[in-house]
Design a protein around this motif. Sequence first.
Motif, PDB file in Angstrom:
ATOM      1  N   LEU A  25       0.745  -1.063  -0.046  1.00 34.95           N
ATOM      2  CA  LEU A  25      -0.044   0.044  -0.075  1.00 34.95           C
ATOM      3  C   LEU A  25       0.703   1.265   0.080  1.00 34.95           C
ATOM      4  CD1 LEU A  25      -2.555   1.687   0.198  1.00 34.95           C
ATOM      5  CD2 LEU A  25      -2.651   0.955   2.727  1.00 34.95           C
ATOM      6  N   LEU A  26       1.838   1.471   0.979  1.00 37.23           N
ATOM      7  CA  LEU A  26       2.855   2.503   0.990  1.00 37.23           C
ATOM      8  C   LEU A  26       3.583   2.750  -0.431  1.00 37.23           C
ATOM      9  CD1 LEU A  26       4.341   4.594   2.495  1.00 37.23           C
ATOM     10  CD2 LEU A  26       5.791   2.946   2.973  1.00 37.23           C
ATOM     11  N   HIS A  27       3.842   1.779  -1.050  1.00 40.83           N
ATOM     12  CA  HIS A  27       4.575   1.808  -2.479  1.00 40.83           C
ATOM     13  C   HIS A  27       3.658   2.475  -3.462  1.00 40.83           C
ATOM     14  CE1 HIS A  27       5.792   0.576  -6.300  1.00 40.83           C
ATOM     15  NE2 HIS A  27       7.191   0.677  -5.885  1.00 40.83           N
ATOM     16  N   ARG A  28       2.230   2.060  -3.371  1.00 44.01           N
ATOM     17  CA  ARG A  28       1.084   2.566  -4.190  1.00 44.01           C
ATOM     18  C   ARG A  28       0.783   4.155  -3.881  1.00 44.01           C
ATOM     19  NH1 ARG A  28      -3.993  -0.817  -4.998  1.00 44.01           N
ATOM     20  NH2 ARG A  28      -4.358   1.061  -6.423  1.00 44.01           N
ATOM     21  N   LEU A  29       0.786   4.563  -2.730  1.00 43.73           N
ATOM     22  CA  LEU A  29       0.507   5.706  -2.075  1.00 43.73           C
ATOM     23  C   LEU A  29       1.229   6.976  -2.696  1.00 43.73           C
ATOM     24  CD1 LEU A  29      -0.595   4.741   1.846  1.00 43.73           C
ATOM     25  CD2 LEU A  29      -2.145   5.822  -0.143  1.00 43.73           C
ATOM     26  N   ASP A  79      -1.732   9.283  -7.772  1.00 40.62           N
ATOM     27  CA  ASP A  79      -2.538  10.075  -7.231  1.00 40.62           C
ATOM     28  C   ASP A  79      -3.670   9.771  -6.451  1.00 40.62           C
ATOM     29  OD1 ASP A  79      -0.263  11.892  -7.875  1.00 40.62           O
ATOM     30  OD2 ASP A  79      -1.424  12.399  -9.572  1.00 40.62           O
ATOM     31  N   VAL A  80      -4.551   8.949  -6.807  1.00 40.05           N
ATOM     32  CA  VAL A  80      -5.684   8.313  -6.255  1.00 40.05           C
ATOM     33  C   VAL A  80      -5.598   7.054  -6.001  1.00 40.05           C
ATOM     34  CG1 VAL A  80      -8.201   8.329  -6.457  1.00 40.05           C
ATOM     35  CG2 VAL A  80      -7.047  10.282  -7.590  1.00 40.05           C
ATOM     36  N   ASN A 119      -7.050   3.408  -4.760  1.00 35.17           N
ATOM     37  CA  ASN A 119      -8.560   2.505  -4.156  1.00 35.17           C
ATOM     38  C   ASN A 119      -7.806   1.014  -3.799  1.00 35.17           C
ATOM     39  OD1 ASN A 119     -11.079   4.061  -5.029  1.00 35.17           O
ATOM     40  ND2 ASN A 119      -9.975   3.896  -7.113  1.00 35.17           N
ATOM     41  N   TRP A 120      -8.133   0.882  -2.699  1.00 34.73           N
ATOM     42  CA  TRP A 120      -7.583  -0.170  -2.019  1.00 34.73           C
ATOM     43  C   TRP A 120      -8.258  -0.921  -0.866  1.00 34.73           C
ATOM     44  CZ3 TRP A 120      -5.861  -1.641   3.095  1.00 34.73           C
ATOM     45  CH2 TRP A 120      -4.773  -2.455   3.069  1.00 34.73           C
ATOM     46  N   GLU A 121      -7.867  -2.368  -0.818  1.00 33.53           N
ATOM     47  CA  GLU A 121      -8.589  -3.345   0.106  1.00 33.53           C
ATOM     48  C   GLU A 121      -7.442  -4.275   0.749  1.00 33.53           C
ATOM     49  OE1 GLU A 121     -12.538  -5.430   0.916  1.00 33.53           O
ATOM     50  OE2 GLU A 121     -12.620  -4.279  -0.488  1.00 33.53           O
ATOM     51  N   GLY A 122      -7.350  -4.526   1.658  1.00 35.64           N
ATOM     52  CA  GLY A 122      -6.561  -5.647   2.375  1.00 35.64           C
ATOM     53  C   GLY A 122      -7.054  -6.042   3.629  1.00 35.64           C
ATOM     54  N   ARG A 123      -6.196  -6.960   4.262  1.00 35.54           N
ATOM     55  CA  ARG A 123      -6.590  -7.742   5.526  1.00 35.54           C
ATOM     56  C   ARG A 123      -6.553  -6.718   6.919  1.00 35.54           C
ATOM     57  NH1 ARG A 123      -2.878 -12.601   6.321  1.00 35.54           N
ATOM     58  NH2 ARG A 123      -3.838 -12.715   7.993  1.00 35.54           N
ATOM     59  N   PHE A 124      -5.540  -5.985   6.935  1.00 39.48           N
ATOM     60  CA  PHE A 124      -5.024  -5.309   8.192  1.00 39.48           C
ATOM     61  C   PHE A 124      -5.649  -4.163   8.568  1.00 39.48           C
ATOM     62  CE2 PHE A 124      -2.010  -8.651   6.901  1.00 39.48           C
ATOM     63  CZ  PHE A 124      -2.284  -9.629   8.155  1.00 39.48           C
ATOM     64  N   ARG A 125      -6.130  -3.344   7.440  1.00 36.51           N
ATOM     65  CA  ARG A 125      -6.732  -2.039   7.723  1.00 36.51           C
ATOM     66  C   ARG A 125      -7.728  -1.585   7.007  1.00 36.51           C
ATOM     67  NH1 ARG A 125      -6.636   2.580   5.352  1.00 36.51           N
ATOM     68  NH2 ARG A 125      -5.898   3.729   7.017  1.00 36.51           N
ATOM     69  N   THR A 126      -8.864  -0.720   7.320  1.00 35.79           N
ATOM     70  CA  THR A 126     -10.001  -0.310   6.529  1.00 35.79           C
ATOM     71  C   THR A 126      -9.515  -0.095   5.078  1.00 35.79           C
ATOM     72  OG1 THR A 126      -9.701   1.948   7.526  1.00 35.79           O
ATOM     73  CG2 THR A 126     -10.931   0.353   8.691  1.00 35.79           C
ATOM     74  N   LEU A 164      -9.515   1.909   1.354  1.00 36.97           N
ATOM     75  CA  LEU A 164      -9.318   3.167   0.891  1.00 36.97           C
ATOM     76  C   LEU A 164     -10.115   3.478  -0.518  1.00 36.97           C
ATOM     77  CD1 LEU A 164      -5.353   3.694   1.290  1.00 36.97           C
ATOM     78  CD2 LEU A 164      -7.372   4.700   3.087  1.00 36.97           C
ATOM     79  N   HIS A 165     -10.877   4.410  -0.504  1.00 39.35           N
ATOM     80  CA  HIS A 165     -11.597   4.643  -1.803  1.00 39.35           C
ATOM     81  C   HIS A 165     -11.495   6.117  -2.068  1.00 39.35           C
ATOM     82  CE1 HIS A 165     -13.772   0.904  -0.908  1.00 39.35           C
ATOM     83  NE2 HIS A 165     -14.161   1.450   0.253  1.00 39.35           N
ATOM     84  N   GLY A 166     -10.725   6.025  -3.288  1.00 35.10           N
ATOM     85  CA  GLY A 166     -10.286   7.429  -4.206  1.00 35.10           C
ATOM     86  C   GLY A 166      -9.562   8.413  -3.013  1.00 35.10           C
TER      87      GLY A 166
END
Length: 357
Positions: A139-143, A147-148, A150-157, A159-161
Amino acid sequence: MQFGIFTVGDVTPDPTNGRTPTEHDRIKAMVAIALKAEEIGLDVFATGEHHNPPFVPSSPTTMLGYIAARTERLILSTATTLITTNDPVKIAEDFAMLQHLADGRVDLMLGRGNTAPVYPWFGQDIRQGIPLALENYGLLHRLWREDVVNWEGRFRTPLHGFTATPRPLDGVPPFVWHGSIRSPQIAEQAAYYGDGFFANHIFWPKEHFMRLVGLYRERFAHHGHGSPEQAVVGLGGQVFMRRNSQDAVREFRPYFDHAPVYGGGPSLEEFTEQTPLTVGSPQEVIDKTLTFRENFGDYQRQLFLVDHAGLPLQTVLEQLDLLGEILPVLRSEFAARRAAGVAEAPTHPALSARVKS
């Protein structure tokens, strides 16, 4: 080749007089050590991250931001940023902000941490350490690159947009080192992304770390980032110097014998034989440091630990003066041995542009 120092920020009694610095004194000493590092011509200052006594650096970016305002050239890094217990969104924001404040003089080293109680303090489970490290860095690599997100994983809520702010300086994320002392999964992660791999081989015999670095180099090439020789490697080390080697051994022995990480283990002589620890004359430090290249190949960053185990600040500053004296020799000897085609040490383009101008 970059040379620097790292600190773990331990608050340890001085075994020669029983005095224990206050947390305030230790924090101020770390700043003084960083300023001295720039004064003697080192390239990098790195601080660990710890959230448990007897350590004080719980907020590395706060400290590095303060040091950034008081330095001009020093690259500011971490000796560990806990990718497992820090939220990747906060890491993305904090280090991008620091990058802007320091005009690009920033990178970081990610690690899992080895203190079990810290995980539940931040709502995590140490048994999930490897999956946490892999997911959070993905996730950090993508952030930093999108610029925008959208992400979903096991350990945190999910992210949308989501857009992390500020964006990295000039659109270039801080360089990332993945630090590990035992986990091949982390070497693989560094290789997959084409990031740096830092082997802090200060406690275990070199053969163990040679295998980890060898795996990273092999997988770096497998993932298409270049030849194994072009992989970006950093190494740790520990030194204590006096003009006369017998004086160095005599002075450092009580610190070694009573240090929390050493006491009761191998003798000082056994430890110096099996690990990078060098206690002796400046020439002995030069000679042993040059052997690291023989064991690991050409590499890009060498960091030394100089301020642990209760050593008083004045002694540490004396160590840095000696390190400054041998630094030109280390630079020239490593440069003379360097093979063609080896990757340059990582820096932000803004720094390269400043040097050229």
